[in-house]
Structure formats: structure tokens, C-alpha cells
Write a protein that holds these residues in place. Structure first.
Motif, short mmCIF file in Angstrom:
data_model
loop_
_atom_site.label_atom_id
_atom_site.label_comp_id
_atom_site.label_asym_id
_atom_site.label_seq_id
_atom_site.Cartn_x
_atom_site.Cartn_y
_atom_site.Cartn_z
N ILE A 1 0.83 -1.22 0.00
CA ILE A 1 0.00 0.00 0.00
C ILE A 1 0.85 1.25 0.00
CG2 ILE A 1 -2.28 0.67 0.84
CD1 ILE A 1 -1.67 -0.78 3.43
N SER A 2 2.09 1.15 0.43
CA SER A 2 2.85 2.38 0.52
C SER A 2 3.47 2.76 -0.83
CB SER A 2 3.93 2.28 1.60
OG SER A 2 4.94 1.40 1.21
N SER B 1 -1.54 2.99 -3.55
CA SER B 1 -2.28 3.70 -2.52
C SER B 1 -3.22 4.72 -3.16
CB SER B 1 -1.33 4.38 -1.53
OG SER B 1 -0.54 5.34 -2.16
N MET C 1 -11.47 -3.32 3.34
CA MET C 1 -10.35 -3.89 4.05
C MET C 1 -9.16 -3.94 3.11
SD MET C 1 -12.30 -6.98 6.03
CE MET C 1 -10.72 -7.61 6.39
N PHE C 2 -8.02 -3.49 3.60
CA PHE C 2 -6.83 -3.50 2.76
C PHE C 2 -5.84 -4.55 3.24
CE2 PHE C 2 -8.41 0.61 1.60
CZ PHE C 2 -7.96 0.80 0.31
N SER D 1 -1.64 -6.03 2.25
CA SER D 1 -0.44 -6.01 1.40
C SER D 1 0.07 -7.42 1.24
CB SER D 1 0.66 -5.17 2.04
OG SER D 1 0.34 -3.81 1.99
N ARG E 1 1.17 -15.09 1.56
CA ARG E 1 0.49 -14.02 2.27
C ARG E 1 -0.80 -13.66 1.58
NH1 ARG E 1 2.15 -10.10 6.26
NH2 ARG E 1 0.52 -8.60 5.80
N ILE F 1 -8.93 -14.81 4.68
CA ILE F 1 -9.54 -13.97 5.71
C ILE F 1 -10.68 -13.15 5.11
CG2 ILE F 1 -9.14 -11.96 7.17
CD1 ILE F 1 -6.36 -13.16 7.73
N HIS G 1 -14.55 -13.20 6.04
CA HIS G 1 -15.39 -12.04 6.36
C HIS G 1 -16.54 -11.93 5.37
CE1 HIS G 1 -13.45 -9.97 9.66
NE2 HIS G 1 -12.28 -10.23 9.14
N SER H 1 0.51 6.16 4.26
CA SER H 1 0.41 4.81 3.70
C SER H 1 1.55 3.94 4.22
CB SER H 1 0.41 4.85 2.17
OG SER H 1 1.61 5.39 1.68
N GLU H 2 2.69 4.58 4.47
CA GLU H 2 3.82 3.85 5.03
C GLU H 2 3.47 3.34 6.43
OE1 GLU H 2 6.69 3.17 3.73
OE2 GLU H 2 8.27 3.14 5.25
N GLY I 1 0.52 2.88 7.52
CA GLY I 1 -0.54 1.89 7.30
C GLY I 1 0.02 0.54 6.95
N ARG I 2 1.07 0.55 6.14
CA ARG I 2 1.66 -0.71 5.72
C ARG I 2 2.21 -1.47 6.93
NH1 ARG I 2 6.68 -2.63 3.51
NH2 ARG I 2 7.72 -0.66 3.87
N GLU J 1 -0.69 -2.77 9.06
CA GLU J 1 -1.36 -3.92 8.45
C GLU J 1 -0.51 -5.17 8.58
OE1 GLU J 1 -2.65 -6.80 5.60
OE2 GLU J 1 -0.82 -5.67 5.22
N GLU J 2 0.79 -5.00 8.39
CA GLU J 2 1.66 -6.17 8.45
C GLU J 2 1.69 -6.79 9.84
OE1 GLU J 2 5.25 -5.81 6.42
OE2 GLU J 2 6.26 -7.45 7.50
N HIS K 1 -1.69 -8.35 10.63
CA HIS K 1 -1.89 -9.61 9.92
C HIS K 1 -1.17 -10.75 10.63
CE1 HIS K 1 -2.60 -12.22 6.49
NE2 HIS K 1 -1.35 -12.63 6.63
N SER L 1 -7.38 -8.24 10.91
CA SER L 1 -7.54 -7.57 9.63
C SER L 1 -7.71 -6.08 9.87
CB SER L 1 -8.77 -8.10 8.89
OG SER L 1 -8.64 -9.48 8.69
N VAL L 2 -7.45 -5.31 8.83
CA VAL L 2 -7.47 -3.87 8.99
C VAL L 2 -8.40 -3.22 7.97
CG1 VAL L 2 -6.08 -1.79 9.08
CG2 VAL L 2 -5.08 -3.96 9.75
#
Lengths: 338, 338
Positions: free
Chosen positions: A79-80, A85, A103-104, A106, A113, A120, A124, B85-86, B88-89, B92-93, B96, B101-102
Motif C-alpha cells: 500500500i505504501s 495507494s 479492508m486493505f 499487502s 500471504r 480472511i 469475512h 500509507s507507510e 498503514g503498511r 497492516e503487516e 496480519h 484484519s485492517v
DNA sequence: AATGCAAACTAAATCGTTAAAGTAATAGTT
DNA sequence: AACTATTACTTTAACGATTTAGTTTGCATT
């Protein structure tokens, strides 16, 4: 102070939960009253109480019973990365306006992954998924299709997959234009740096580069670097290109572009005099760079928008189609006419 | 070919759904058998059948019953902004890896949108939320706290909010270092361009700039531009600064930085000879720029990581704390010693 | 006064899972 | 032989909404 539930509201007003649910889910008439077979007085009382107690229906419970999830999943390699993004932003915005949440995830280019994320999302019971596939994800995606979850591929194709929607940049057309522009600008020794990565959009860009070069009677040459040792290998490639008198360099992905740019700068070469540079990817910094960098926009806004629209159509039962987005090229000073 | 449910598995094996659920949720022993009070033979049969029928538990149903959602919400003004976004990454990681989940949402700096997103997240009964607040969102956030949803603020503070976690860059310290570096480099006429935006981190950066300037006996000056007409106003500010002989310019946000950079380039000024530039924000392109741009890293990786960890602690019942991330400065050629 | 009908509601089942409590069969103990 | 413990399950009741299929009441109609 637990969550306020329908039951609480019902008890407070001495009515059934059904009534409350009806009122709250009814479409509103022009005068603001709910359009259902519940008396206006009662209905307004319900509305007011719900407001006062700050009642938020449990989407989880509602979804379980009704089968409607109002949930989408988006998976990109990272996403980054700006192109992803940006697309994500448009998808989220459009989805939000339609009442959907997103839901996002990476994948980090890892099929394992990706599988976890898809499982997942499927768990959902998302209403639809938008994915930028990574190498080796074909079987995993097929499982999603078999579960009848609408699926739209963006940015990269997996040709053998049936029943999905597709939204891509026209990589073949864009690269053709890149080469044409360079040739018209007087460049002849045009080379490319690419990445050993099993991804079709990259292959398309490479092939289009090769074909267009040949159509002009020029010899194509591609340096291949490995994803994990990209930085040093790119540096080596740039230095070798400089030795060979390469006039213009094409880079097909953002990290390759940044690494090449850095290598060129560090080598003390000036752009475009010593070496021209055309980046087939986007960065908000290209236009403010000095010299400004020629690039192919990934049109992430369009990709995101079209992907969302197609997903919604597929959720409504339409079959998946393919949309090719016409590339937008920005011609900067980094490929100024010779 | 509807979804496979517990009931299907149960019927197939002639056992109860409880048994299936037990087996599937049991932790595994070293030898791979589930650690629960179900016979090994039966347990293995369950495992095998679930595999064969590609059974995926409905997280929605499981969540409803168990109260565990394994779902987090993240709201930033704009996911396509690199710093966000960075972060966020990383969130999320980490999430996970812990089985969470996000859901992401962009507030687009609008409190109304933020409220909608928070209501939806609350409706999904997320286990926790990470937010970069936008102007005017104090009351909305307070509602979340009242609902006992763990909340962590990142990047920007809302001081009057109790019971939340906080992870910020030390904006005061970073700006002090920026000014100190410029002064040590021989710059005296140091000005700043900032944005009319009701956001504390920006005020912190401005105040720290002013205080540090005064501590050196220098006169601070800040051009204020409006968010919506930023591009032209920034251009005007840069031109005015050039007329006044301003030696160095500080920009506190990425868009201001890019716009200023563009304005400086377009005006034909050279960096740092005519005007030095220090950007208090991050772009992957700063280091490859020529000249390389001095900047303050937003340390989004650390912000994301710490925010996630704090959220998890708060979900476990710990009170919210505040973490200040020490800024990392990159001194490039755009502020080379005079 | 009986009938029909619309308006305004309610009761109960259900979605797919988990949790608490219970049961039946077997083995071990004294 | 009687009692206890253990193993391997099952039954039942939730979770919080929606949906289906009623029920009640009042009013107009014949």
C-alpha cells in the motif's frame, strides 16, 4: 455501559425489536419520516431514541442474518507504493459513498500471504475483491472465483483466469509511445533496465520496448536485475550503460526508476545530456525534479475508479470484462530533444 | 454451490457442530493433532474433511458469538500520502501476523467523513482504532472513547482527549534541529511557509521554528497559505521571499514542500545558492533529487509500529500512553553550508 | 351486525458460530 | 461391587440483527 442494542431500544419504548429495525432501515420520505407501515408518531419516537442513545446497529449481526456485508477487500503488493495507494484511495472513497467499507491488505509479493489475506477476506464474506496479483497467485485466485466472490484484477494480468474483471493500463501502447518519443527526439542507443519478476505487466513493457525498437530498426537491450539485490545491480547496469555510450534509459517500475536516478546522479552524469531517462511509473516528485522527469502515469485514479465500478457491476451479476486504460505520458526535460 | 458451513461438515461426519468447532479452534500439539478433548481419529477426520471441502469459518458468525472481531480500523486524512500509507503498511503487516484484519478509511480532512467512518467501524465493532485526527474531530473521537473502543492517535494530537494512546513525532525537537542546522550552516534570513489548517502538529512546528529563531536572536517570519489555493499562494510567497533576500526556506508539509520546490525551480533560482530548502516531511524522491533535499523523516515505520503495539496493549486493558518518536534528520545538499 | 381490509404492530425462526452445561461410556480405585 | 474420574462427545442457548408470517385493532362497507 455495554453497547446499545435493538433490544434496549425496544424495551425502552415498550415495542418489539422488529418495529425498531423496520423504522431504522426504512427509506425516508420527503418529510423525513420513515416509509414503512409503522405509525408516524411511533416511528419518530424510535428515530429520536436511537439518536439519543447513540445506537449503532451491529453490522456483524445484521450481516449475518441478511447476507449483506457491505464490505470489500483490496490487496496490493504494497500500500505504501504510490500507484497502489492512489488507486486504493479512489476505491475507498467511491465505496464509502455507496455505504461499503474496505479492508486493505499487502501481499508483499508473496503468494502465501496473498492466500492468507484472501482466506480472511473470504471468511469475512466480503462482497467483492480487487487484487493486484503477485507472481504465483493463479491457483489462489481461482479458488476465490470458485467461491463466486466477484473479483477484479488491476495493474497486472493473470491470463488463464476466467470469470474475473480486469482493469489495466495499456502497457504495450504506453511503452510504444515512450520509445517513439525517444526516437523522434534523436535518441538511438536506447536501453532498458528491468526486474526479474514473474509479472505480466513487466513482460508486456519489455516486449513492447523490444518490438518498437525493432520496428525502427534499432537493437533493443535490457539489463535484468534481481528484486532483492536491486540497488547494487542497478548501479552496475547504469555504469555499464554509461561506458557503452547508451543515450537513453527506460525504467519500468518506480523503485528501478529511483535507483537508476540515484546511480546516474552519483556517477556525476547529467540528464539528459549524458543519458536521458524515461520512467514508466509515477512519483509525485517527478515534475518538481530538476530536470523534470519524463514518465508514464499509472493513471491510478482511473484504474481505481474503473475497477470499483466494474466490481459493483459484477456484484450485481454482470460478467467480468476487461478495460484498458489509455496511458498518459508526461514529456519532461529528462528526455529533451537531442 | 453455497458456502460450506459447520453444519455441512457435521452432517457429513455424523457428529455435532460443537465438535467440529472445537477441533478447528484447538491449538495444535507438536505432532499436529489438535489439543482438545476430542479423540485423535475423529479430530483428524474433521481436519481432513475441512481441508477437502475448503471450509472457511464465517468470521462474521464467529465474531458475533464470541465477541472477538479480530478487526482494526485505521483512519488517515489520505492513504495516498506517503507518510500515512507507510504507517498503514506497517500496521497492516503487524496486525496480519497477529491474525487481525485492517479496515482503512480516508477522512480527506473532513470531520463529517471521519464521523461516518468511525460510526461504520464502531458498527463493525472493531477491536481498536488508529486515527490521524483532522481539524474539528475532537467530539467525534470522544464518542469513540466513550464506547470503550481502544483508540490511538498518530501524527497529530488532540490534547483535550482523555483515555487515548498517542504516538507522535517530536515536532518541536525536530524543528529546533532544523533551525539549528541552518543557523550553524551560516544562514540568517530563515523563513517558513505554512498552511492555515487547524492541526496541532503544524502549530508545534511553527512555534518551535519561532522560538528557536528567537533563541538565536533572529526574527522569524511565516507565510501562511490557504489549503485550497495553496499552489498559487506558495508561488507568490516564494517570489516574495526571493525579493526580500530570504536565504533559507522551511516547509512543514509534503505538498507545501513540493509546491515550493516547483516555485523555486520555475523562478530559475538555484538551491541552495539562491535559497536553501529544508522540508519537514518525507518523500522517497528527496534523496535522489538534485540537489538532494534536506528533510525530516516522519519515521512512519516507527509511528506505525509503536501505534500498533500501543493499541494492542490498550486492547489488553492497559491505559493509553504517549510516545514521542525521536526525529531523524537527513542533511542534504539543499542546505549545504554557506 | 357481519364482513372485508388496511394499518400498525408482534412472535418466532433464522443466519453460522461459540460457550456452558450436561451425558454416556469406559477405565481405574478401593 | 460400588464409586470416582476421565474421555469423548452432545444439547441447548446464546450473539444481535432481519425476515416471514402472523395478529390485533379500527373503520368502512354491505
Amino acid at each position: 455501559m455495554g453497547k446499545v442494542t435493538l433490544k434496549d431500544l425496544a424495551k425502552e419504548l415498550g415495542v418489539s425489536t422488529t418495529l425498531i429495525s423496520r423504522v431504522l432501515n426504512a427509506p425516508r420520505r420527503e418529510d423525513g419520516t420513515p416509509d414503512c407501515d409503522i405509525g408516524k408518531d411511533t416511528a419518530m419516537k424510535v428515530l429520536e431514541l436511537a439518536q439519543r442513545l447513540n445506537y449503532k446497529p451491529s453490522r456483524i449481526a445484521a450481516g449475518l442474518r441478511s447476507g449483506k456485508r457491505y464490505l470489500l477487500g483490496v490487496i496490493t503488493p504494497d500500500i505504501s507504493n504510490y500507484a497502489f495507494s492512489e488507486a486504493g484511495r479512489y476505491i475507498e472513497e467511491l465505496a464509502h459513498n455507496d455505504g461499503y467499507s474496505v479492508m486493505f491488505g499487502s501481499s508483499a509479493e508473496s503468494p502465501k500471504r496473498m492466500e492468507e489475506l484472501l482466506d480472511i477476506f473470504a471468511g469475512h464474506e466480503v462482497d467483492g475483491i480487487i487484487v493486484t496479483p503477485c507472481a504465483g497467485s493463479e491457483e489462489i485466485l481461482r479458488k476465490i472465483v470458485r467461491q463466486n466472490i466477484p473479483l477484479v484484477l488491476i495493474n497486472r494480468d493473470v491470463p488463464a483466469l476466467d470469470g474475473v474483471g480486469r482493469v489495466f493500463l495499456d502497457n504495450i501502447g504506453s511503452m510504444r509511445q515512450v520509445v517513439e518519443h525517444l526516437v523522434k527526439g534523436g535518441y538511438r542507443k536506447i536501453e532498458m533496465i528491468s526486474e526479474n519478476m514473474d509479472v505480466l505487466s513487466l513482460r508486456d513493457r519489455e516486449n513492447s520496448y523490444r518490438e518498437t525498437m525493432r520496428s525502427f530498426g534499432l537493437e533493443p537491450y535490457i539489463y535484468m536485475v534481481d528484486s532483492d539485490t536491486q540497488e547494487t545491480q542497478t548501479r552496475d547496469a547504469v555504469l555499464e550503460a554509461a561506458r557503452k555510450g547508451t543515450e537513453a534509459l527506460i525504467t519500468p517500475r518506480i523503485r528501478l526508476s529511483l535507483n537508476s536516478l540515484k546511480a546516474i546522479m552519483d556517477a556525476g552524469l547529467s540528464i539528459p545530456e549524458d543519458m536521458a531517462l524515461f520512467c514508466h511509473d509515477e512519483s509525485p516528485a517527478w515534475t518538481t525534479h530538476s530536470p523534470s522527469i519524463s514518465y508514464v502515469s499509472q493513471c491510478s485514479d482511473q484504474v481505481g475508479t474503473e475497477a470499483y465500478r466494474m466490481l459493483r457491476r459484477m456484484m450485481g451479476g454482470s460478467p467480468g470484462e476487461q478495460i484498458l486504460i489509455a496511458p498518459k505520458l508526461f514529456f519532461g526535460d529528462s528526455t529533451r530533444r537531442k
